[in-house]
Write a protein that holds these residues in place. Structure first.
Motif, PDB file in Angstrom:
ATOM      1  N   GLU A   5       0.952  -1.141   0.116  1.00 30.94           N
ATOM      2  CA  GLU A   5      -0.137   0.017   0.079  1.00 30.94           C
ATOM      3  C   GLU A   5       0.655   1.342  -0.144  1.00 30.94           C
ATOM      4  O   GLU A   5       1.828   1.326   0.456  1.00 30.94           O
ATOM      5  CB  GLU A   5      -0.890   0.148   1.225  1.00 30.94           C
ATOM      6  CG  GLU A   5      -0.481   0.334   2.745  1.00 30.94           C
ATOM      7  CD  GLU A   5      -1.254   0.415   3.694  1.00 30.94           C
ATOM      8  OE1 GLU A   5      -2.336   1.207   3.734  1.00 30.94           O
ATOM      9  OE2 GLU A   5      -1.068  -0.362   4.751  1.00 30.94           O
ATOM     10  N   PHE A   6       0.481   2.198  -0.653  1.00 29.27           N
ATOM     11  CA  PHE A   6       0.933   3.630  -0.779  1.00 29.27           C
ATOM     12  C   PHE A   6       0.039   4.873  -0.826  1.00 29.27           C
ATOM     13  O   PHE A   6      -1.149   4.398  -1.245  1.00 29.27           O
ATOM     14  CB  PHE A   6       2.299   3.525  -1.761  1.00 29.27           C
ATOM     15  CG  PHE A   6       1.761   3.408  -3.043  1.00 29.27           C
ATOM     16  CD1 PHE A   6       1.551   4.558  -4.013  1.00 29.27           C
ATOM     17  CD2 PHE A   6       1.210   2.285  -3.586  1.00 29.27           C
ATOM     18  CE1 PHE A   6       1.228   4.391  -5.470  1.00 29.27           C
ATOM     19  CE2 PHE A   6       0.967   1.826  -5.023  1.00 29.27           C
ATOM     20  CZ  PHE A   6       0.807   3.006  -5.828  1.00 29.27           C
ATOM     21  N   ARG A  34       4.563   6.120  -9.690  1.00 31.38           N
ATOM     22  CA  ARG A  34       5.705   5.369  -9.434  1.00 31.38           C
ATOM     23  C   ARG A  34       6.747   5.589  -8.517  1.00 31.38           C
ATOM     24  O   ARG A  34       7.033   5.002  -7.573  1.00 31.38           O
ATOM     25  CB  ARG A  34       6.437   5.133 -10.944  1.00 31.38           C
ATOM     26  CG  ARG A  34       7.757   4.132 -10.846  1.00 31.38           C
ATOM     27  CD  ARG A  34       7.198   2.720 -10.544  1.00 31.38           C
ATOM     28  NE  ARG A  34       8.093   1.925 -10.542  1.00 31.38           N
ATOM     29  CZ  ARG A  34       8.160   0.678 -11.372  1.00 31.38           C
ATOM     30  NH1 ARG A  34       6.964   0.348 -12.067  1.00 31.38           N
ATOM     31  NH2 ARG A  34       9.156   0.059 -11.380  1.00 31.38           N
ATOM     32  N   ALA A  37       5.204   4.877  -4.969  1.00 31.69           N
ATOM     33  CA  ALA A  37       5.104   3.806  -4.714  1.00 31.69           C
ATOM     34  C   ALA A  37       6.703   3.263  -4.265  1.00 31.69           C
ATOM     35  O   ALA A  37       6.654   2.416  -3.519  1.00 31.69           O
ATOM     36  CB  ALA A  37       4.532   3.045  -6.090  1.00 31.69           C
ATOM     37  N   GLU A  38       7.546   3.626  -4.975  1.00 31.98           N
ATOM     38  CA  GLU A  38       8.853   3.260  -4.719  1.00 31.98           C
ATOM     39  C   GLU A  38       9.405   3.612  -3.203  1.00 31.98           C
ATOM     40  O   GLU A  38      10.126   2.763  -2.630  1.00 31.98           O
ATOM     41  CB  GLU A  38       9.842   3.594  -5.688  1.00 31.98           C
ATOM     42  CG  GLU A  38       9.955   2.800  -6.992  1.00 31.98           C
ATOM     43  CD  GLU A  38      10.438   3.484  -8.310  1.00 31.98           C
ATOM     44  OE1 GLU A  38      11.230   4.475  -8.086  1.00 31.98           O
ATOM     45  OE2 GLU A  38      10.735   2.761  -9.153  1.00 31.98           O
ATOM     46  N   TYR A  40       7.428   3.504  -0.732  1.00 32.56           N
ATOM     47  CA  TYR A  40       6.807   2.334   0.196  1.00 32.56           C
ATOM     48  C   TYR A  40       7.266   1.135   0.050  1.00 32.56           C
ATOM     49  O   TYR A  40       7.092   0.279   0.713  1.00 32.56           O
ATOM     50  CB  TYR A  40       5.262   2.604   0.177  1.00 32.56           C
ATOM     51  CG  TYR A  40       4.690   4.158   0.623  1.00 32.56           C
ATOM     52  CD1 TYR A  40       4.395   4.270   2.084  1.00 32.56           C
ATOM     53  CD2 TYR A  40       4.552   5.081   0.000  1.00 32.56           C
ATOM     54  CE1 TYR A  40       4.146   5.184   2.385  1.00 32.56           C
ATOM     55  CE2 TYR A  40       4.430   6.206   0.424  1.00 32.56           C
ATOM     56  CZ  TYR A  40       3.932   6.252   1.547  1.00 32.56           C
ATOM     57  OH  TYR A  40       3.505   7.521   1.939  1.00 32.56           O
ATOM     58  N   TRP A  41       7.957   0.757  -1.035  1.00 34.77           N
ATOM     59  CA  TRP A  41       8.321  -0.518  -1.443  1.00 34.77           C
ATOM     60  C   TRP A  41       9.513  -1.083  -0.466  1.00 34.77           C
ATOM     61  O   TRP A  41      10.410  -0.124  -0.280  1.00 34.77           O
ATOM     62  CB  TRP A  41       8.778  -0.516  -2.737  1.00 34.77           C
ATOM     63  CG  TRP A  41       9.116  -2.078  -3.303  1.00 34.77           C
ATOM     64  CD1 TRP A  41      10.128  -2.737  -3.524  1.00 34.77           C
ATOM     65  CD2 TRP A  41       7.892  -2.958  -3.838  1.00 34.77           C
ATOM     66  NE1 TRP A  41      10.240  -3.937  -3.972  1.00 34.77           N
ATOM     67  CE2 TRP A  41       8.665  -4.104  -3.919  1.00 34.77           C
ATOM     68  CE3 TRP A  41       6.514  -3.068  -3.861  1.00 34.77           C
ATOM     69  CZ2 TRP A  41       7.984  -5.358  -4.364  1.00 34.77           C
ATOM     70  CZ3 TRP A  41       6.013  -3.846  -4.096  1.00 34.77           C
ATOM     71  CH2 TRP A  41       6.719  -5.001  -4.627  1.00 34.77           C
ATOM     72  N   ILE A  78       2.686   1.010 -11.908  1.00 35.44           N
ATOM     73  CA  ILE A  78       3.319   0.022 -10.696  1.00 35.44           C
ATOM     74  C   ILE A  78       3.598  -1.069 -11.268  1.00 35.44           C
ATOM     75  O   ILE A  78       3.945  -2.147 -10.631  1.00 35.44           O
ATOM     76  CB  ILE A  78       2.609  -0.056  -9.533  1.00 35.44           C
ATOM     77  CG1 ILE A  78       1.056  -0.684  -9.693  1.00 35.44           C
ATOM     78  CG2 ILE A  78       2.581   1.327  -8.636  1.00 35.44           C
ATOM     79  CD1 ILE A  78       0.017  -0.764  -8.542  1.00 35.44           C
ATOM     80  N   ALA A  82       4.500  -3.618  -8.041  1.00 28.15           N
ATOM     81  CA  ALA A  82       3.668  -4.416  -7.492  1.00 28.15           C
ATOM     82  C   ALA A  82       3.318  -5.544  -8.232  1.00 28.15           C
ATOM     83  O   ALA A  82       3.115  -6.814  -7.478  1.00 28.15           O
ATOM     84  CB  ALA A  82       2.505  -3.443  -7.106  1.00 28.15           C
TER      85      ALA A  82
END
Length: 137
Positions: A5-6, A34, A37-38, A40-41, A78, A82
């Motif tokens: 999740e982000f 993107r 998202a990265e 939070y990855w 993503i 993801a």
């Protein structure tokens, strides 16, 4: 179980921006999604290889957008992070909620709480394992 999740500050850019001569804006939005998202990855996370469910909630404060047009840019942004390919998205849940409206949040995660704490409109995006494919609607 896969769970990623982000949050991304809004407002989102519609897939239709491309058709209105705003392709650069659409590409910039995908890049923003993107990059967020990265952030939070985690290195422990693995890119999903099976079917997934994508959940997007758009928390807006003034001008609401059509939610059906915000999915594709997020989905595309993503890929390779993801999930391997957006064809893996078998289930989709898209919602919009007015920040000044009356709604209840169940299962407040720290990521979602961070979105609310920022004090502006945002998108909460979650990728989880798809529900059982054998169950009817």
């Amino acid at each position: 179980m896969t769970r990623f999740e982000f949050i991304v500050d809004g407002p989102p850019v519609s897939q239709q921006a491309r058709n209105r001569g705003k392709g650069n804006r659409l590409q910039a939005w995908k890049k923003t999604v993107r990059q967020e998202a990265e952030k939070y990855w985690s290195s422990e996370q693995k890119t999903a290889t099976g079917l997934v469910m994508l959940q997007i909630t758009y928390f807006y404060d003034s001008v609401e957008r059509d939610i059906d047009n915000i999915v594709k840019p997020i989905q595309d942004a993503i890929i390779g992070l993801a999930y391997v390919d957006d064809k893996q998205v078998s289930d989709l849940l898209v919602r919009k909620r007015n920040l000044s409206g009356n709604f209840k949040v169940e299962y407040m995660t720290s990521t979602l709480a961070e979105g609310f704490a920022r004090g502006n409109e945002f998108l909460h995006i979650v990728v989880i394992d798809a529900p059982n494919q054998e169950v009817g609607t």
